[in-house]
Design a protein around this motif. Structure first.
Motif, short mmCIF file in Angstrom:
data_model
loop_
_atom_site.label_atom_id
_atom_site.label_comp_id
_atom_site.label_asym_id
_atom_site.label_seq_id
_atom_site.Cartn_x
_atom_site.Cartn_y
_atom_site.Cartn_z
N ALA A 1 -1.88 -4.35 26.12
CA ALA A 1 -0.49 -4.79 25.96
C ALA A 1 -0.20 -5.07 24.49
N THR A 2 0.96 -4.60 24.03
CA THR A 2 1.38 -4.82 22.64
C THR A 2 2.71 -5.55 22.60
N THR A 3 2.92 -6.28 21.50
CA THR A 3 4.14 -7.04 21.28
C THR A 3 4.52 -6.95 19.82
N MET A 4 5.80 -6.67 19.55
CA MET A 4 6.27 -6.76 18.16
C MET A 4 6.34 -8.25 17.83
N VAL A 5 5.61 -8.67 16.81
CA VAL A 5 5.55 -10.08 16.46
C VAL A 5 6.35 -10.41 15.19
N ALA A 6 6.66 -9.40 14.38
CA ALA A 6 7.45 -9.65 13.18
C ALA A 6 8.01 -8.34 12.65
N LYS A 7 9.14 -8.45 11.97
CA LYS A 7 9.72 -7.31 11.26
C LYS A 7 10.49 -7.84 10.07
N GLY A 8 10.58 -7.03 9.04
CA GLY A 8 11.29 -7.45 7.84
C GLY A 8 11.35 -6.34 6.81
N THR A 9 11.99 -6.63 5.71
CA THR A 9 12.21 -5.65 4.65
C THR A 9 11.69 -6.20 3.33
N PHE A 10 10.96 -5.36 2.60
CA PHE A 10 10.44 -5.72 1.29
C PHE A 10 11.03 -4.79 0.24
N LYS A 11 11.32 -5.34 -0.93
CA LYS A 11 11.69 -4.51 -2.08
C LYS A 11 10.59 -4.64 -3.11
N PHE A 12 10.14 -3.49 -3.60
CA PHE A 12 9.10 -3.41 -4.62
C PHE A 12 9.67 -2.78 -5.88
N VAL A 13 9.17 -3.23 -7.02
CA VAL A 13 9.47 -2.59 -8.30
C VAL A 13 8.18 -2.01 -8.83
N LEU A 14 8.24 -0.78 -9.31
CA LEU A 14 7.07 -0.13 -9.90
C LEU A 14 6.88 -0.67 -11.31
N ILE A 15 5.63 -0.91 -11.67
CA ILE A 15 5.29 -1.51 -12.96
C ILE A 15 4.39 -0.56 -13.75
N SER B 1 0.84 -1.20 0.00
CA SER B 1 0.00 0.00 0.00
C SER B 1 0.87 1.25 0.00
N LEU B 2 1.90 1.26 0.84
CA LEU B 2 2.83 2.40 0.87
C LEU B 2 3.58 2.52 -0.45
N ALA B 3 4.05 1.40 -0.98
CA ALA B 3 4.80 1.43 -2.25
C ALA B 3 3.94 1.98 -3.38
N SER B 4 2.68 1.58 -3.44
CA SER B 4 1.77 2.07 -4.49
C SER B 4 1.49 3.56 -4.33
N ARG B 5 1.35 4.00 -3.07
CA ARG B 5 1.07 5.42 -2.84
C ARG B 5 2.27 6.28 -3.20
N ASP C 1 -5.96 -11.51 18.57
CA ASP C 1 -5.16 -10.30 18.75
C ASP C 1 -5.39 -9.37 17.56
N GLU C 2 -5.25 -8.07 17.80
CA GLU C 2 -5.35 -7.08 16.74
C GLU C 2 -3.95 -6.84 16.18
N LEU C 3 -3.82 -6.82 14.85
CA LEU C 3 -2.53 -6.63 14.21
C LEU C 3 -2.47 -5.26 13.56
N SER C 4 -1.38 -4.55 13.82
CA SER C 4 -1.09 -3.28 13.14
C SER C 4 0.24 -3.45 12.43
N VAL C 5 0.33 -2.93 11.20
CA VAL C 5 1.57 -2.99 10.43
C VAL C 5 2.02 -1.57 10.15
N TYR C 6 3.25 -1.26 10.53
CA TYR C 6 3.84 0.06 10.33
C TYR C 6 4.98 -0.05 9.34
N CYS C 7 5.00 0.84 8.35
CA CYS C 7 5.98 0.76 7.27
C CYS C 7 6.68 2.10 7.05
N THR D 1 12.53 0.28 -1.27
CA THR D 1 12.81 -0.67 -0.20
C THR D 1 12.07 -0.19 1.04
N ILE D 2 11.25 -1.07 1.60
CA ILE D 2 10.35 -0.69 2.69
C ILE D 2 10.53 -1.61 3.88
N ALA D 3 10.73 -1.01 5.06
CA ALA D 3 10.79 -1.76 6.31
C ALA D 3 9.38 -1.87 6.87
#
Length: 123
Positions: free
Chosen positions: A85-99, A26-30, A54-60, A71-73
């Motif tokens: 109470a909140t817990t970081m459950v995952a983190k990673g990096t994505f690379k996108f190419v615009l098409i 979503s961030l890459a497209s915007r 649990d409720e999941l929030s994703v921050y990029c 490249t998006i974290a």
């Protein structure tokens, strides 16, 4: 949902990665002002556990831009179902190419960097 869990009730890491890819996409497209596709996913860690309900929030954040790529974290934070109470459950990096319309990589528009946070170095 229960179908997204292992036998012990923990949410599968693959499901978390898919949700993170949706948020990062979503961030890459915007920022890229159009279609963006994932070309790689790296540096993943799963420091916490997420339970069904649990409720999941994703921050990029955009880490870097290239001629045709972003490249998006992404961080996934779970909030317990009946509490704060909140817990970081995952983190990673994505690379996108615009098409482009022709299905080929296209350059990032010159004004795309105007959508990035001012304190980021996206040269």
């Amino acid at each position: 949902m229960p179908a997204d869990t292992n036998p012990y009730g923990g949410v599968f890491g693959g499901w978390l990665m898919a949700q993170m890819a949706l948020g990062a996409g979503s961030l890459a497209s915007r920022v890229g002002q159009g279609k963006a596709v994932v070309v790689s996913a790296t540096d993943f860690a799963f420091p916490g556990a997420m339970a069904v309900g649990d409720e999941l929030s994703v921050y990029c954040d955009v880490l870097a831009t290239g001629t045709t790529s972003l490249t998006i974290a992404a961080e996934a934070i779970a909030r317990e179902r009946n509490g704060e109470a909140t817990t970081m459950v995952a983190k990673g990096t994505f690379k996108f190419v615009l098409i482009g319309e022709d299905g080929r990589p296209r350059a990032i528009a010159a004004n795309a960097t105007l959508l990035l946070p001012k304190d980021k170095d996206n040269g």
